[in-house]
Enzyme design. Structure first.
Site, PDB file in Angstrom:
ATOM      1  N   CYS A 139      54.157  15.604  42.928  1.00 28.23           N
ATOM      2  CA  CYS A 139      53.134  16.342  42.206  1.00 28.23           C
ATOM      3  C   CYS A 139      52.856  17.665  42.914  1.00 28.23           C
ATOM      4  O   CYS A 139      53.191  17.855  44.072  1.00 28.23           O
ATOM      5  CB  CYS A 139      51.848  15.519  42.133  1.00 28.23           C
ATOM      6  SG  CYS A 139      52.059  13.961  41.242  1.00 28.23           S
ATOM      7  N   GLY A 140      52.222  18.578  42.207  1.00 21.11           N
ATOM      8  CA  GLY A 140      51.783  19.823  42.809  1.00 21.11           C
ATOM      9  C   GLY A 140      52.883  20.840  42.995  1.00 21.11           C
ATOM     10  O   GLY A 140      52.737  21.791  43.754  1.00 21.11           O
TER      11      GLY A 140
END
Length: 283
Positions: free
Chosen positions: A124-125
């Site tokens: 994620c991110g």
């Protein structure tokens, strides 16, 4: 089929309230460690090494093509000529899972760059724009932009015949596969692995594919399409990627940027086109 890829295990099968003891075939998962060694070919000396460039879980078998495909997809090697030698580390007790890869010294900076920017798959991110720019810096082959050369019926045939070619999956139900077809739908190569990224690396690192893939060849996956899968296909110069599963938004964005045809949810004589429909024809 590589016997090491499948193991017999005991199990208890329950049907309604009846219990039966029996054996089952299960796909093998084992760690693979890749050590890179960089050679100054003029002086024939080692200038540096990276002891653990990558440690991954994979299905044993076709390890050499897996390594070549991984290094190619990561931009560490530009051609097979960059690879001096690939061999198991005979001094290790787990030599089947520890591979030494000798590369030309020119690959060192690319390996360090690749390692420093490497991010776990499906994490994620991640900034999509940064990833796509990094891919542009890494370089890729120009894709074939011809239109109307891949028929819908050919796509249906490629997808419908995929499962019958998966030997390990037919025994265990535990592997993904990546297959290469020509524009007429003739199968060229197919590789299986417990990891979907590994299956594609094996395919792209194979002799049938590496430096020989044609712009009008087609990659078909049994898995979903993430950004990394599109990235590997872009680097190879192949212009069409088909999958049984779903695509991600970042995968579609990368396909749009590099004009790769992305087809997903391909099953039961139906599929969805997310980019690059101009390559298809209904004839």
């Amino acid at each position: 089929m590589n016997i090491k890829a499948v193991k017999h295990v005991n199990k208890i099968k329950v049907k309604n309230t009846a219990l039966s003891r029996m054996q089952d075939r299960v796909v093998v998962e084992a760690p693979l460690q890749i050590e890179l060694i960089f050679i100054d070919c003029l002086r024939n000396v080692v200038i540096e090494s990276i002891a653990s460039y990558a440690i991954m879980m994979r299905t044993p078998g076709d390890d050499q093509v897996l390594i070549i495909g991984l290094l190619y997809g990561q931009g560490v090697i530009k051609s097979i000529d960059d690879v001096i030698e690939i061999c198991r580390d005979e001094h290790e007790d787990s030599k089947e899972n520890h591979w030494l890869v000798s590369l030309k010294s020119d690959c060192l900076s690319r390996a360090k760059s690749s390692q420093s920017t490497h991010t776990s798959y499906s994490s994620c991110g991640i900034c999509g724009t940064s990833f796509i720019k990094a891919l542009e810096i890494k370089g890729s082959h120009a894709v074939d932009n011809d239109t109307h050369w891949l028929s819908i019926n050919t796509i249906h045939r490629m997808v419908s015949g995929l499962s019958s070619r998966q030997d390990i999956f037919s025994q265990t139900g535990g592997t993904h596969c990546a297959a290469l077809f020509n524009q007429e739908g003739k199968p060229i190569a197919l590789y299986e692995d417990i990891g979907r990224h590994n299956a594609l690396d094996k395919l792209l690192g194979s002799r049938q594919t590496f430096n020989n893939a044609h712009g009008k060849d087609v990659v078909v996956l049994s898995s979903r399409i993430s950004y990394e899968m599109v990235q590997k296909v872009i680097v190879s110069g192949i212009s069409v990627l088909i999958a049984i599963g779903a695509p991600s938004v970042l995968a579609i964005q990368a396909a749009q940027r590099f004009n790769i045809t992305v087809i997903a949810f391909a099953r039961d004589n139906s599929f969805s086109i997310y980019h690059g429909e101009s390559r298809l024809t209904d004839k």
